[in-house]
Design an enzyme around this catalytic site. Structure first.
Site, PDB file in Angstrom:
ATOM      1  N   LEU A  87      50.163 -35.243 -31.075  1.00  0.00           N
ATOM      2  CA  LEU A  87      49.619 -34.594 -32.289  1.00  0.00           C
ATOM      3  C   LEU A  87      50.514 -33.725 -32.925  1.00  0.00           C
ATOM      4  O   LEU A  87      51.281 -32.910 -32.086  1.00  0.00           O
ATOM      5  CB  LEU A  87      48.273 -33.983 -32.044  1.00  0.00           C
ATOM      6  N   HIS A 104      50.835 -46.709 -38.233  1.00  0.00           N
ATOM      7  CA  HIS A 104      49.764 -46.963 -37.287  1.00  0.00           C
ATOM      8  C   HIS A 104      49.565 -48.392 -37.205  1.00  0.00           C
ATOM      9  O   HIS A 104      49.562 -48.756 -37.955  1.00  0.00           O
ATOM     10  CB  HIS A 104      48.693 -46.223 -37.361  1.00  0.00           C
TER      11      HIS A 104
HETATM   12  C1  GAR Z   1      54.558 -49.260 -33.036  1.00  0.00           C
HETATM   13  O1  GAR Z   1      53.979 -50.155 -33.087  1.00  0.00           O
HETATM   14  C2  GAR Z   1      53.932 -48.101 -33.766  1.00  0.00           C
HETATM   15  O2  GAR Z   1      53.072 -48.659 -34.839  1.00  0.00           O
HETATM   16  C3  GAR Z   1      52.995 -47.660 -32.725  1.00  0.00           C
HETATM   17  O3  GAR Z   1      53.756 -47.637 -31.581  1.00  0.00           O
HETATM   18  C4  GAR Z   1      54.847 -48.552 -31.638  1.00  0.00           C
HETATM   19  C5  GAR Z   1      56.238 -48.062 -31.423  1.00  0.00           C
HETATM   20  O4  GAR Z   1      56.963 -49.356 -31.118  1.00  0.00           O
HETATM   21  N1  GAR Z   1      52.517 -46.238 -32.992  1.00  0.00           N
HETATM   22  C6  GAR Z   1      51.359 -45.783 -32.698  1.00  0.00           C
HETATM   23  O5  GAR Z   1      50.529 -46.540 -31.866  1.00  0.00           O
HETATM   24  C7  GAR Z   1      51.022 -44.444 -33.196  1.00  0.00           C
HETATM   25  N2  GAR Z   1      49.455 -44.246 -32.932  1.00  0.00           N
HETATM   26  P1  GAR Z   1      58.424 -49.001 -30.915  1.00  0.00           P
HETATM   27  O6  GAR Z   1      58.609 -47.900 -30.033  1.00  0.00           O
HETATM   28  O7  GAR Z   1      59.339 -50.256 -30.619  1.00  0.00           O
HETATM   29  O8  GAR Z   1      59.042 -48.825 -32.625  1.00  0.00           O
END
Ligand code: GAR
Length: 187
Positions: A87, A104
Site C-alpha cells: 500500500l 491492476h
Molecule cells: C501484473 O499483472 C500486474 O497487473 C499485477 O502484477 C503483475 C505483475 O507482473 N499487479 C497487481 O496485482 C497489483 N495489485 P510483472 O511483474 O510480470 O510485471
C-alpha cells in the site's frame, strides 16, 4: 525530458516492457526502479537493462520515509506501480498528487483490494465463471485499488480458460496498453 520512476515487487515483465517502449523516446526517461522484494526477478532484469534498481525495507518506505525523501530529490514526473504490492502511504500520495499510477489485472472495482494481486485475482475470476476480465490503469490513493480510473481494457474468457490462461491474456493487454497510456498521461 519527462522522468519516470517504476515500482515493482516481482517478475518485472511490465517494467521491461515499459523500458523497451521508451528506449528510443527522446522526451521520456526511465530513471530508476524500486523494489521492496530482495528476491524479485525485476532486480536481475534491471541489471540486464542497465537500469538502477534500489531495494528498500518497510522501515524506509513507511516509517522514516527515506524512499519518499529520495523521490522528492529525483522529482519524477510520474511514479508507475508495475506489479507493486505494498500500500502506498498517504505522505507519498500527498507529495505526488495525480503523479502515481497503478495497473491492476482485473476490471476494478471487481477483484480489487488487499490480497487481490497476480494469480489470486485470476483464480477468483475463473472461480466466479466470469466471461470477461481485463486491466485497469488508475491513479493511486492511500487505499488499495480505489483511485480514479484512467483506462480499462477488456478481454473475453472462455469456459476452458484456467487462471494461467487468464493471466496470459491480461499480461498481453498490459504489454499493449500500459506503456502507451503512460505516454498519453505524460503528454
Ligand atoms: C501484473 O499483472 C500486474 O497487473 C499485477 O502484477 C503483475 C505483475 O507482473 N499487479 C497487481 O496485482 C497489483 N495489485 P510483472 O511483474 O510480470 O510485471
Amino acid at each position: 525530458m519527462k522522468k519516470i520512476v517504476l515500482f515493482a515487487s516481482g517478475s518485472g515483465s511490465n517494467v521491461e516492457n515499459i523500458v523497451n517502449y521508451f528506449k528510443k523516446n527522446e522526451t521520456v526517461e526511465i530513471i530508476k526502479v524500486y523494489t521492496n522484494n530482495p528476491k524479485a526477478y525485476v532486480i536481475e532484469r534491471c541489471g540486464k537493462l542497465g537500469l538502477p534498481c534500489s531495494i528498500f525495507s518497510r522501515k524506509e518506505f513507511v516509517e522514516n520515509l527515506a524512499v519518499l525523501d529520495e523521490l522528492k530529490t529525483l522529482k519524477p514526473d510520474l511514479i508507475v506501480l508495475a506489479g507493486f504490492l505494498w500500500l502506498i502511504p498517504k505522505a507519498y500520495v500527498e507529495a505526488f498528487p495525480k503523479q502515481i499510477i497503478n495497473i491492476h489485472p482485473a476490471l476494478l472495482p471487481k477483484y480489487g483490494g488487499k490480497g487481490m494481486y497476480g494469480s489470486h485475482v485470476h483464480k477468483a475470476v475463473v472461480a466466479n465463471n466470469e466471461v470477461e476480465s481485463g486491466i485497469t490503469i488508475h491513479y493511486v490513493n492511500d487505499k488499495y485499488d480505489e483511485g480514479q480510473v484512467i483506462k480499462q481494457v477488456k478481454c473475453s474468457i472462455t469456459r476452458e480458460d484456467c487462471a494461467d490462461d487468464v493471466a496470459e491474456k491480461v499480461h498481453q493487454l498490459e504489454y499493449s496498453h500500459f506503456p502507451a497510456t503512460i505516454n498519453e498521461i505524460l503528454n
